[in-house]
Scaffold this active site. Structure first.
Site, PDB file in Angstrom:
ATOM      1  N   SER A   1       0.949  -1.057  -0.073  1.00  0.00           N
ATOM      2  CA  SER A   1      -0.125   0.032   0.068  1.00  0.00           C
ATOM      3  C   SER A   1       0.895   1.314  -0.161  1.00  0.00           C
ATOM      4  O   SER A   1       1.797   1.485  -0.877  1.00  0.00           O
ATOM      5  CB  SER A   1      -1.046   0.046   1.158  1.00  0.00           C
ATOM      6  OG  SER A   1      -2.160   0.925   0.963  1.00  0.00           O
TER       7      SER A   1
ATOM      8  N   HIS B   1      -7.737  -5.775   0.464  1.00  0.00           N
ATOM      9  CA  HIS B   1      -6.677  -4.849   0.649  1.00  0.00           C
ATOM     10  C   HIS B   1      -5.512  -5.621   1.431  1.00  0.00           C
ATOM     11  O   HIS B   1      -4.301  -5.563   1.183  1.00  0.00           O
ATOM     12  CB  HIS B   1      -7.045  -3.537   1.054  1.00  0.00           C
ATOM     13  CG  HIS B   1      -5.928  -2.448   1.209  1.00  0.00           C
ATOM     14  ND1 HIS B   1      -5.055  -2.255  -0.012  1.00  0.00           N
ATOM     15  CD2 HIS B   1      -5.059  -2.018   2.171  1.00  0.00           C
ATOM     16  CE1 HIS B   1      -4.299  -1.289   0.139  1.00  0.00           C
ATOM     17  NE2 HIS B   1      -4.260  -1.235   1.608  1.00  0.00           N
TER      18      HIS B   1
END
Length: 260
Positions: free
Chosen positions: A101, A238
């Site tokens: 990320s 995610h």
């Protein structure tokens, strides 16, 4: 550079990188960079997954865990400048980066700076859960109301989801998360031209269940390298890498072996 962050190379390295698994005579160092609001402990589950002879380190950004009292970085340039100072002497053996990320952007920018300013070249760069330069997701959450910010974080999942149910713990962790989101809102990724591309194999990973991240966005990481590039997806959102840690680490090291 912040005066708190100066000192000998060893002091800077130990401040900015936590050793998750040591190796007496490592054949490779893997440096991991966590997500927004994340910390070095996020990678402690990898300790028993990496092969023998690999030294595993994870970046410890300021304003969390052992660096709770340190002021957070305000810009990507500031963060990467300090990480460059702290990591440049780790290249006495081959080094690979993994970033998830926000950490994917940190790893990319750091790899570029280390090459340009110190002549250091990675063995491999692994980016995860983020679109390539110019295709990043930019949620405007740094100054969002607490309820909105927490709702977004809970939806993303990850190991911190339970923390947000406790008001006292939220008060401890949210400032670092807001600071990281503010840094990302200010960040404009460098999109390299042909001359400034990395000579490093790049692999981009993502969870195929993440609603706001498409394959084409992940594939945009191909623009940063003139070497090999691959994309692989895993089941999950995610934070797919929490449940898929074993498969992810196995895939990562199989690619490093092929590159050597």
């Amino acid at each position: 550079m912040n005066p708190q962050k100066t000192g000998t190379s060893q002091t800077a390295t130990s401040r900015w990188f936590r050793t998750i698994r040591s190796a007496p005579a490592p054949g490779l160092r893997l440096l991991c960079f966590p997500h927004a609001g994340g910390n070095a402990s996020f990678f402690r589950g990898w300790k028993d997954l990496v092969p023998n002879g690999v030294e595993l380190l994870a970046a410890q950004y300021p304003a969390r865990e052992s660096r709770f009292l340190d002021a957070p970085a305000e810009t990507m340039d500031e963060l990467v400048a300090d990480l460059s100072h702290a990591s440049r002497d780790l290249f006495n053996v081959p080094v690979a980066f993994f970033g998830h990320s926000m950490g994917a952007s940190v790893a990319y920018e750091l790899a570029t700076r280390l090459r340009e300013e110190h002549g250091r070249t990675l063995t491999g760069l692994f980016v995860s859960g983020r679109g390539g330069p110019g295709r990043e997701r930019r949620p405007a959450l740094a100054d969002a109301p607490e309820e909105e910010l927490v709702a977004e974080l809970v939806e993303l999942g990850g190991t911190q989801a339970e923390v947000f149910r406790d008001a006292a713990l939220r008060e401890l962790v949210l400032p670092a998360i807001r600071a990281d989101y503010r840094l990302l809102e200010r960040y404009d990724a460098r999109i390299p031209d042909e001359e400034s591309r990395l000579d490093v194999p790049v692999v981009a990973y993502y969870g195929n269940g993440e609603a706001d991240l498409e394959h084409d966005s992940v594939a945009a990481w191909s623009a940063i390298t003139r070497s090999g590039f691959h994309v692989r997806s895993f089941e999950g959102g995610h934070f797919y890498l929490v449940e898929e840690a074993g498969s992810l680490v196995k895939d990562l090291f199989s690619r490093l072996r092929m590159a050597n």
